[in-house]
Design a protein around this motif. Structure first.
Motif, PDB file in Angstrom:
ATOM      1  N   ARG A 166      -0.905 -89.568 -97.681  1.00 19.06           N
ATOM      2  CA  ARG A 166      -1.174 -90.615 -98.677  1.00 19.06           C
ATOM      3  C   ARG A 166      -1.878 -90.000 -99.885  1.00 19.06           C
ATOM      4  O   ARG A 166      -1.523 -90.276-101.037  1.00 19.06           O
ATOM      5  CB  ARG A 166      -2.026 -91.724 -98.069  1.00 19.06           C
ATOM      6  N   CYS A 167      -2.873 -89.160 -99.636  1.00 23.77           N
ATOM      7  CA  CYS A 167      -3.623 -88.553-100.734  1.00 23.77           C
ATOM      8  C   CYS A 167      -2.727 -87.660-101.581  1.00 23.77           C
ATOM      9  O   CYS A 167      -2.803 -87.670-102.819  1.00 23.77           O
ATOM     10  CB  CYS A 167      -4.804 -87.751-100.177  1.00 23.77           C
ATOM     11  N   MET A 168      -1.880 -86.876-100.926  1.00 17.92           N
ATOM     12  CA  MET A 168      -0.969 -85.988-101.642  1.00 17.92           C
ATOM     13  C   MET A 168       0.023 -86.786-102.477  1.00 17.92           C
ATOM     14  O   MET A 168       0.242 -86.517-103.665  1.00 17.92           O
ATOM     15  CB  MET A 168      -0.216 -85.098-100.649  1.00 17.92           C
ATOM     16  N   ARG A 169       0.626 -87.769-101.847  1.00 14.13           N
ATOM     17  CA  ARG A 169       1.612 -88.576-102.567  1.00 14.13           C
ATOM     18  C   ARG A 169       0.953 -89.369-103.694  1.00 14.13           C
ATOM     19  O   ARG A 169       1.535 -89.566-104.760  1.00 14.13           O
ATOM     20  CB  ARG A 169       2.313 -89.528-101.603  1.00 14.13           C
ATOM     21  N   ALA A 170      -0.247 -89.865-103.449  1.00 15.02           N
ATOM     22  CA  ALA A 170      -0.914 -90.732-104.422  1.00 15.02           C
ATOM     23  C   ALA A 170      -1.107 -90.036-105.758  1.00 15.02           C
ATOM     24  O   ALA A 170      -0.867 -90.629-106.822  1.00 15.02           O
ATOM     25  CB  ALA A 170      -2.252 -91.213-103.868  1.00 15.02           C
ATOM     26  N   ILE A 171      -1.546 -88.774-105.737  1.00 16.15           N
ATOM     27  CA  ILE A 171      -1.760 -88.116-107.027  1.00 16.15           C
ATOM     28  C   ILE A 171      -0.421 -87.728-107.668  1.00 16.15           C
ATOM     29  O   ILE A 171      -0.316 -87.697-108.893  1.00 16.15           O
ATOM     30  CB  ILE A 171      -2.717 -86.907-106.921  1.00 16.15           C
ATOM     31  N   ALA A 172       0.591 -87.457-106.844  1.00 15.05           N
ATOM     32  CA  ALA A 172       1.922 -87.202-107.411  1.00 15.05           C
ATOM     33  C   ALA A 172       2.439 -88.469-108.091  1.00 15.05           C
ATOM     34  O   ALA A 172       2.987 -88.424-109.204  1.00 15.05           O
ATOM     35  CB  ALA A 172       2.885 -86.749-106.324  1.00 15.05           C
ATOM     36  N   ILE A 173       2.257 -89.617-107.438  1.00 15.15           N
ATOM     37  CA  ILE A 173       2.688 -90.895-108.016  1.00 15.15           C
ATOM     38  C   ILE A 173       1.900 -91.201-109.284  1.00 15.15           C
ATOM     39  O   ILE A 173       2.463 -91.658-110.293  1.00 15.15           O
ATOM     40  CB  ILE A 173       2.512 -92.017-106.978  1.00 15.15           C
ATOM     41  N   ALA A 174       0.596 -90.942-109.260  1.00 15.58           N
ATOM     42  CA  ALA A 174      -0.237 -91.186-110.440  1.00 15.58           C
ATOM     43  C   ALA A 174       0.231 -90.345-111.619  1.00 15.58           C
ATOM     44  O   ALA A 174       0.271 -90.823-112.763  1.00 15.58           O
ATOM     45  CB  ALA A 174      -1.697 -90.889-110.115  1.00 15.58           C
ATOM     46  N   GLU A 183      -7.242 -88.018-113.247  1.00 19.05           N
ATOM     47  CA  GLU A 183      -8.312 -87.124-112.801  1.00 19.05           C
ATOM     48  C   GLU A 183      -9.293 -87.859-111.898  1.00 19.05           C
ATOM     49  O   GLU A 183      -9.737 -87.324-110.880  1.00 19.05           O
ATOM     50  CB  GLU A 183      -9.035 -86.509-114.000  1.00 19.05           C
ATOM     51  N   ARG A 184      -9.631 -89.086-112.245  1.00 21.15           N
ATOM     52  CA  ARG A 184     -10.560 -89.871-111.408  1.00 21.15           C
ATOM     53  C   ARG A 184      -9.968 -90.099-110.028  1.00 21.15           C
ATOM     54  O   ARG A 184     -10.661 -89.961-109.008  1.00 21.15           O
ATOM     55  CB  ARG A 184     -10.861 -91.209-112.084  1.00 21.15           C
ATOM     56  N   LEU A 185      -8.683 -90.431-109.990  1.00 17.63           N
ATOM     57  CA  LEU A 185      -8.025 -90.648-108.706  1.00 17.63           C
ATOM     58  C   LEU A 185      -7.995 -89.366-107.884  1.00 17.63           C
ATOM     59  O   LEU A 185      -8.241 -89.382-106.675  1.00 17.63           O
ATOM     60  CB  LEU A 185      -6.598 -91.161-108.935  1.00 17.63           C
ATOM     61  N   ALA A 186      -7.688 -88.257-108.532  1.00 15.48           N
ATOM     62  CA  ALA A 186      -7.615 -86.982-107.815  1.00 15.48           C
ATOM     63  C   ALA A 186      -8.958 -86.626-107.191  1.00 15.48           C
ATOM     64  O   ALA A 186      -9.023 -86.139-106.056  1.00 15.48           O
ATOM     65  CB  ALA A 186      -7.143 -85.881-108.762  1.00 15.48           C
ATOM     66  N   VAL A 187     -10.044 -86.868-107.918  1.00 16.37           N
ATOM     67  CA  VAL A 187     -11.379 -86.619-107.382  1.00 16.37           C
ATOM     68  C   VAL A 187     -11.650 -87.527-106.180  1.00 16.37           C
ATOM     69  O   VAL A 187     -12.180 -87.092-105.149  1.00 16.37           O
ATOM     70  CB  VAL A 187     -12.453 -86.840-108.473  1.00 16.37           C
ATOM     71  N   SER A 188     -11.271 -88.784-106.305  1.00 11.61           N
ATOM     72  CA  SER A 188     -11.503 -89.753-105.230  1.00 11.61           C
ATOM     73  C   SER A 188     -10.762 -89.358-103.963  1.00 11.61           C
ATOM     74  O   SER A 188     -11.337 -89.380-102.857  1.00 11.61           O
ATOM     75  CB  SER A 188     -11.061 -91.151-105.679  1.00 11.61           C
ATOM     76  N   TYR A 189      -9.489 -88.969-104.093  1.00  8.12           N
ATOM     77  CA  TYR A 189      -8.718 -88.606-102.905  1.00  8.12           C
ATOM     78  C   TYR A 189      -9.222 -87.296-102.294  1.00  8.12           C
ATOM     79  O   TYR A 189      -9.214 -87.138-101.067  1.00  8.12           O
ATOM     80  CB  TYR A 189      -7.236 -88.506-103.250  1.00  8.12           C
ATOM     81  N   ARG A 190      -9.691 -86.388-103.129  1.00  6.84           N
ATOM     82  CA  ARG A 190     -10.239 -85.142-102.575  1.00  6.84           C
ATOM     83  C   ARG A 190     -11.498 -85.432-101.755  1.00  6.84           C
ATOM     84  O   ARG A 190     -11.711 -84.843-100.688  1.00  6.84           O
ATOM     85  CB  ARG A 190     -10.549 -84.142-103.685  1.00  6.84           C
ATOM     86  N   GLU A 191     -12.313 -86.345-102.250  1.00 12.08           N
ATOM     87  CA  GLU A 191     -13.530 -86.714-101.518  1.00 12.08           C
ATOM     88  C   GLU A 191     -13.173 -87.360-100.184  1.00 12.08           C
ATOM     89  O   GLU A 191     -13.829 -87.108 -99.164  1.00 12.08           O
ATOM     90  CB  GLU A 191     -14.376 -87.656-102.365  1.00 12.08           C
ATOM     91  N   GLN A 192     -12.124 -88.159-100.175  1.00 12.68           N
ATOM     92  CA  GLN A 192     -11.679 -88.764 -98.920  1.00 12.68           C
ATOM     93  C   GLN A 192     -11.250 -87.692 -97.915  1.00 12.68           C
ATOM     94  O   GLN A 192     -11.564 -87.788 -96.727  1.00 12.68           O
ATOM     95  CB  GLN A 192     -10.521 -89.728 -99.182  1.00 12.68           C
ATOM     96  N   LEU A 193     -10.530 -86.702 -98.396  1.00  8.07           N
ATOM     97  CA  LEU A 193     -10.102 -85.617 -97.501  1.00  8.07           C
ATOM     98  C   LEU A 193     -11.307 -84.887 -96.916  1.00  8.07           C
ATOM     99  O   LEU A 193     -11.322 -84.550 -95.724  1.00  8.07           O
ATOM    100  CB  LEU A 193      -9.200 -84.640 -98.253  1.00  8.07           C
ATOM    101  N   LYS A 194     -12.325 -84.650 -97.729  1.00 10.49           N
ATOM    102  CA  LYS A 194     -13.537 -83.992 -97.227  1.00 10.49           C
ATOM    103  C   LYS A 194     -14.226 -84.849 -96.169  1.00 10.49           C
ATOM    104  O   LYS A 194     -14.678 -84.344 -95.140  1.00 10.49           O
ATOM    105  CB  LYS A 194     -14.492 -83.711 -98.385  1.00 10.49           C
ATOM    106  N   GLN A 195     -14.282 -86.147 -96.409  1.00 12.52           N
ATOM    107  CA  GLN A 195     -14.910 -87.049 -95.442  1.00 12.52           C
ATOM    108  C   GLN A 195     -14.110 -87.118 -94.144  1.00 12.52           C
ATOM    109  O   GLN A 195     -14.679 -87.352 -93.074  1.00 12.52           O
ATOM    110  CB  GLN A 195     -15.049 -88.441 -96.050  1.00 12.52           C
ATOM    111  N   MET A 196     -12.803 -86.897 -94.238  1.00  9.38           N
ATOM    112  CA  MET A 196     -11.966 -86.866 -93.040  1.00  9.38           C
ATOM    113  C   MET A 196     -12.185 -85.587 -92.235  1.00  9.38           C
ATOM    114  O   MET A 196     -11.779 -85.496 -91.081  1.00  9.38           O
ATOM    115  CB  MET A 196     -10.486 -86.962 -93.430  1.00  9.38           C
ATOM    116  N   GLY A 197     -12.807 -84.604 -92.849  1.00  7.06           N
ATOM    117  CA  GLY A 197     -13.071 -83.349 -92.156  1.00  7.06           C
ATOM    118  C   GLY A 197     -11.860 -82.449 -92.035  1.00  7.06           C
ATOM    119  O   GLY A 197     -11.741 -81.685 -91.061  1.00  7.06           O
TER     120      GLY A 197
END
Length: 219
Positions: A166-174, A183-197
């Motif tokens: 979802r994170c990968m596709r989301a920034i491609a779609i954006a 850029e804001r979305l990309a930062v947000s999705y990267r933070e989610q990936l970090k929180q997912m571990g």
């Protein structure tokens, strides 16, 4: 499963496929037998109705799923995921069970004999024509996919099952949608990936996709 049961199962499955072919051809869907799918080509990819046939002794289970593919999204995102290249042309941008459109658990049709076929196919046709086709048409438009993915990055999407993808596709779609908040979305999705571990190698792939999309041109 014995050869007799296997033959019986194949006959029932083929009869269901043939019955649905007659009903979907008017909507420009063609059958892809090796994938148990009905597809309709669109300018951006394809729409798909998937038959999941599960042989099980004397009773067989049929489930129906829907998929929408945007070629540009998948071609951008897949090289940066762990997806298999040979499956690239069969990846979906959205994928869900037909029953989810009715806010129900997965609907399973038990098929034991020929008498079970028409009631099941009639119910499947009803669901496809009443809500399935409109779902597929709606998300064939990239702006609707973008809104689903990116309107609220923190919220889960019922039509997706892999948060990493979802994170990968989301920034491609954006990026394809020329969103000013890319850029804001990309930062947000990267933070989610970090929180997912996720592993560092996954973050590295995400960062490479992010950098690539910054300079990506659709011309």
């Amino acid at each position: 499963m014995s050869s007799i049961h296997f033959h019986h199962s194949s006959l029932l499955k083929n009869q269901i496929q043939e019955e649905l072919k007659k009903r979907l051809v008017e909507r420009d869907y063609f059958f892809v037998p090796q994938l148990n799918q009905f597809r309709r080509v669109t300018p951006t990819g394809y729409q798909c109705i998937i038959l999941n046939w599960i042989p099980s002794g004397d009773s067989h289970v049929l489930e129906v799923y829907l998929g929408v593919r945007h070629d540009a999204v998948e071609d951008l995102a897949l090289p940066f995921t762990n997806g298999l290249p040979e499956l690239q042309n069969n990846n979906f941008t959205l994928f869900t069970s037909l029953s989810k459109l009715f806010e129900q658990p997965v609907q399973r049709f038990n098929i034991c004999n020929e008498e079970d076929i028409l009631p099941a196919v009639n119910e499947i046709q009803k669901g496809i024509f009443s809500r399935g086709i409109s779902f597929l048409e709606r998300y064939t438009r990239l702006e609707n996919v973008d809104n689903l993915y990116n309107a609220d990055p923190e919220s889960p999407i019922v039509y997706l099952h892999n948060q990493l993808h979802r994170c990968m596709r989301a920034i491609a779609i954006a990026r394809l949608s020329l969103r000013p908040d890319f850029e804001r979305l990309a930062v947000s999705y990267r933070e989610q990936l970090k929180q997912m571990g996720v592993a560092e190698v996954v973050l590295d792939r995400y960062d490479r996709l992010w950098r690539y999309l910054r300079t990506y041109s659709m011309n």
